[in-house]
Write a protein that holds these residues in place. Structure first.
Motif, PDB file in Angstrom:
ATOM      1  N   GLY A  13       0.826  -1.196   0.000  1.00 41.48           N
ATOM      2  CA  GLY A  13       0.000   0.000   0.000  1.00 41.48           C
ATOM      3  C   GLY A  13       0.861   1.247   0.000  1.00 41.48           C
ATOM      4  O   GLY A  13       1.957   1.262   0.574  1.00 41.48           O
ATOM      5  N   LEU A  14       0.360   2.296  -0.650  1.00 44.63           N
ATOM      6  CA  LEU A  14       1.075   3.563  -0.723  1.00 44.63           C
ATOM      7  C   LEU A  14       0.124   4.664  -0.283  1.00 44.63           C
ATOM      8  O   LEU A  14      -0.888   4.917  -0.935  1.00 44.63           O
ATOM      9  N   MET A  15       0.414   5.293   0.866  1.00 43.53           N
ATOM     10  CA  MET A  15      -0.409   6.396   1.363  1.00 43.53           C
ATOM     11  C   MET A  15       0.144   7.703   0.821  1.00 43.53           C
ATOM     12  O   MET A  15       1.317   8.019   1.014  1.00 43.53           O
ATOM     13  N   ILE A  16      -0.713   8.463   0.112  1.00 44.16           N
ATOM     14  CA  ILE A  16      -0.252   9.679  -0.551  1.00 44.16           C
ATOM     15  C   ILE A  16      -1.228  10.824  -0.305  1.00 44.16           C
ATOM     16  O   ILE A  16      -2.391  10.608   0.047  1.00 44.16           O
ATOM     17  N   ASP A  17      -0.722  12.041  -0.488  1.00 37.63           N
ATOM     18  CA  ASP A  17      -1.562  13.235  -0.459  1.00 37.63           C
ATOM     19  C   ASP A  17      -1.046  14.202  -1.514  1.00 37.63           C
ATOM     20  O   ASP A  17      -0.166  13.861  -2.319  1.00 37.63           O
ATOM     21  N   GLY A  18      -1.571  15.419  -1.529  1.00 36.88           N
ATOM     22  CA  GLY A  18      -1.201  16.383  -2.551  1.00 36.88           C
ATOM     23  C   GLY A  18       0.243  16.829  -2.497  1.00 36.88           C
ATOM     24  O   GLY A  18       0.761  17.397  -3.460  1.00 36.88           O
ATOM     25  N   LYS A  19       0.923  16.605  -1.353  1.00 30.96           N
ATOM     26  CA  LYS A  19       2.317  17.026  -1.197  1.00 30.96           C
ATOM     27  C   LYS A  19       3.306  15.886  -1.442  1.00 30.96           C
ATOM     28  O   LYS A  19       4.518  16.094  -1.358  1.00 30.96           O
ATOM     29  N   SER A  20       2.811  14.696  -1.728  1.00 29.27           N
ATOM     30  CA  SER A  20       3.709  13.554  -1.941  1.00 29.27           C
ATOM     31  C   SER A  20       4.531  13.751  -3.217  1.00 29.27           C
ATOM     32  O   SER A  20       4.017  14.200  -4.239  1.00 29.27           O
ATOM     33  N   ASN A  21       5.802  13.397  -3.139  1.00 28.38           N
ATOM     34  CA  ASN A  21       6.715  13.539  -4.268  1.00 28.38           C
ATOM     35  C   ASN A  21       6.381  12.513  -5.348  1.00 28.38           C
ATOM     36  O   ASN A  21       6.437  11.307  -5.113  1.00 28.38           O
ATOM     37  N   TYR A  22       6.059  12.990  -6.554  1.00 25.20           N
ATOM     38  CA  TYR A  22       5.632  12.082  -7.626  1.00 25.20           C
ATOM     39  C   TYR A  22       6.758  11.136  -8.042  1.00 25.20           C
ATOM     40  O   TYR A  22       6.500   9.969  -8.363  1.00 25.20           O
ATOM     41  N   GLU A  23       8.006  11.621  -8.039  1.00 23.00           N
ATOM     42  CA  GLU A  23       9.123  10.752  -8.428  1.00 23.00           C
ATOM     43  C   GLU A  23       9.267   9.590  -7.449  1.00 23.00           C
ATOM     44  O   GLU A  23       9.608   8.475  -7.860  1.00 23.00           O
ATOM     45  N   TYR A  24       9.014   9.835  -6.164  1.00 21.96           N
ATOM     46  CA  TYR A  24       9.068   8.755  -5.185  1.00 21.96           C
ATOM     47  C   TYR A  24       7.962   7.740  -5.473  1.00 21.96           C
ATOM     48  O   TYR A  24       8.178   6.521  -5.421  1.00 21.96           O
ATOM     49  N   ILE A  25       6.764   8.252  -5.744  1.00 21.94           N
ATOM     50  CA  ILE A  25       5.629   7.378  -6.053  1.00 21.94           C
ATOM     51  C   ILE A  25       5.953   6.499  -7.256  1.00 21.94           C
ATOM     52  O   ILE A  25       5.727   5.279  -7.245  1.00 21.94           O
ATOM     53  N   PHE A  51       3.758   1.865   2.661  1.00 17.19           N
ATOM     54  CA  PHE A  51       4.755   2.923   2.564  1.00 17.19           C
ATOM     55  C   PHE A  51       3.996   4.246   2.587  1.00 17.19           C
ATOM     56  O   PHE A  51       3.241   4.557   1.677  1.00 17.19           O
ATOM     57  N   ASP A  52       4.189   5.013   3.642  1.00 20.12           N
ATOM     58  CA  ASP A  52       3.431   6.242   3.856  1.00 20.12           C
ATOM     59  C   ASP A  52       4.238   7.443   3.363  1.00 20.12           C
ATOM     60  O   ASP A  52       5.227   7.846   3.976  1.00 20.12           O
ATOM     61  N   LEU A  53       3.795   8.017   2.231  1.00 21.49           N
ATOM     62  CA  LEU A  53       4.444   9.197   1.665  1.00 21.49           C
ATOM     63  C   LEU A  53       3.640  10.464   1.921  1.00 21.49           C
ATOM     64  O   LEU A  53       3.933  11.516   1.360  1.00 21.49           O
ATOM     65  N   SER A  54       2.614  10.361   2.753  1.00 25.90           N
ATOM     66  CA  SER A  54       1.755  11.514   3.005  1.00 25.90           C
ATOM     67  C   SER A  54       2.245  12.283   4.224  1.00 25.90           C
ATOM     68  O   SER A  54       2.796  11.710   5.160  1.00 25.90           O
ATOM     69  N   SER A  55       2.023  13.593   4.200  1.00 27.02           N
ATOM     70  CA  SER A  55       2.376  14.420   5.350  1.00 27.02           C
ATOM     71  C   SER A  55       1.160  14.703   6.222  1.00 27.02           C
ATOM     72  O   SER A  55       1.296  15.062   7.388  1.00 27.02           O
ATOM     73  N   GLU A  56      -0.035  14.548   5.657  1.00 27.73           N
ATOM     74  CA  GLU A  56      -1.259  14.754   6.424  1.00 27.73           C
ATOM     75  C   GLU A  56      -1.669  13.469   7.124  1.00 27.73           C
ATOM     76  O   GLU A  56      -1.293  12.373   6.707  1.00 27.73           O
TER      77      GLU A  56
END
Length: 291
Positions: free
Chosen positions: A130-142, A193-198
């Motif tokens: 799973g990948l947790m994302i929000d509007g501030k997540s880095n697209y290259e990391y995703i 993998f949590d890429l979200s800041s919120e």
């Protein structure tokens, strides 16, 4: 070329003992100038006794100003200081009058955690993550994660955002990504993998997975066998004078990469062979909050 490595004195004061004279002078400074005298910067040397940087101990509630600012600027000129390397609990705002590039090790942090995730998952092409994302997540990391792990579920607070990023991933690498707002789906994922800041808004459910890795935060409600929310390095061949601090933030390694000319910009960091670099430096990774 050298750097300032910045500690939060309020956190580390047990590891950094001031003399009675220094404590007395600090009180006088506070009385006459309205702020404390900055602790004298101490040397950071490698195992060949080469001076590579200076340590700074600061408090988040005191902007570097007045005589303290003059001392910092004088050191910058005399020692060819190029970077401010901040620990994660240091507020960059206190350096607003100092014109140095600030390093926080975030690109290295992703690189290290991504490599850790790859070692945890034995069969990446057959494993749901799973990948947790929000509007501030880095697209290259995703994109890097989706390229390595083809079976990915996006967890988002905003499903429209998830659909948009999923469409971009499909166009860029040809992977079809499922988007979910129901965190219950995390049960089917061997790793989150949590890429979200919120903070994830749906608190009725709990993130349940064997492995949880967070890039920015540790406030989610998680049930996991292994949780990684913090990474530091142990540097046995680095000496920080007058300090007993053993583990350093990745901003320290980032500064050394610039000094060693391994990287010229933050964009280069993602391509560095971290295992090789850390081995050559005799550095050991320390993962915190791991169960």
């Amino acid at each position: 070329m050298k750097f300032f490595y910045v500690f939060n004195y309020d956190i580390y004061k047990k590891d950094f003992v001031l003399t009675k004279k220094e404590l007395f002078i600090n009180k006088l400074y506070k009385l006459f100038f309205g702020y404390s005298k900055m602790i004298d910067p101490s040397d950071i040397k490698d195992n060949s006794f080469k001076l590579i940087g200076k340590s700074l101990f600061v408090s988040n509630d005191e902007i570097i100003k007045g005589r303290n600012l003059d001392r910092i600027n004088k050191l910058i000129e005399e020692e060819d200081i190029k970077f401010l390397c901040l620990e994660s609990d240091v507020d960059s705002e206190i350096f607003k009058d100092i014109s140095l590039m600030i390093l926080n090790g975030m690109e290295l942090r992703f690189k290290v955690l991504f490599e850790k995730a790859k070692k945890i998952i034995e069969y990446p092409d057959k494993t749901q993550i799973g990948l947790m994302i929000d509007g501030k997540s880095n697209y290259e990391y995703i994109k890097m994660i989706c390229e390595y792990f083809p079976l990915v579920i996006f967890f988002v607070n905003n499903p429209y955002l998830g659909d948009n990023i999923s469409g971009n991933i499909l166009n860029d690498i040809g992977s079809s990504i499922y988007v979910s707002k129901d965190i219950n789906s995390s049960k089917s994922c061997e790793l989150i993998f949590d890429l979200s800041s919120e903070t994830f808004s749906d608190k009725i459910n709990i993130i349940k997975t064997d492995n949880y890795i967070s890039l920015y935060k540790n406030k989610e409600i998680v049930e996991a066998k292994r949780k990684i929310n913090n990474v530091k390095v142990r540097c046995p061949n680095i000496i920080i004078e007058r300090s007993n601090v053993k583990n350093l933030e990745l901003s320290f390694v980032e500064a050394l990469m610039y000094e060693d000319k391994v990287v010229k910009s933050k964009n280069d960091i993602i391509n560095v062979d971290m295992d090789k670099y850390l081995y050559e430096k005799c550095f050991k990774m320390i993962f915190f909050n791991e169960e």
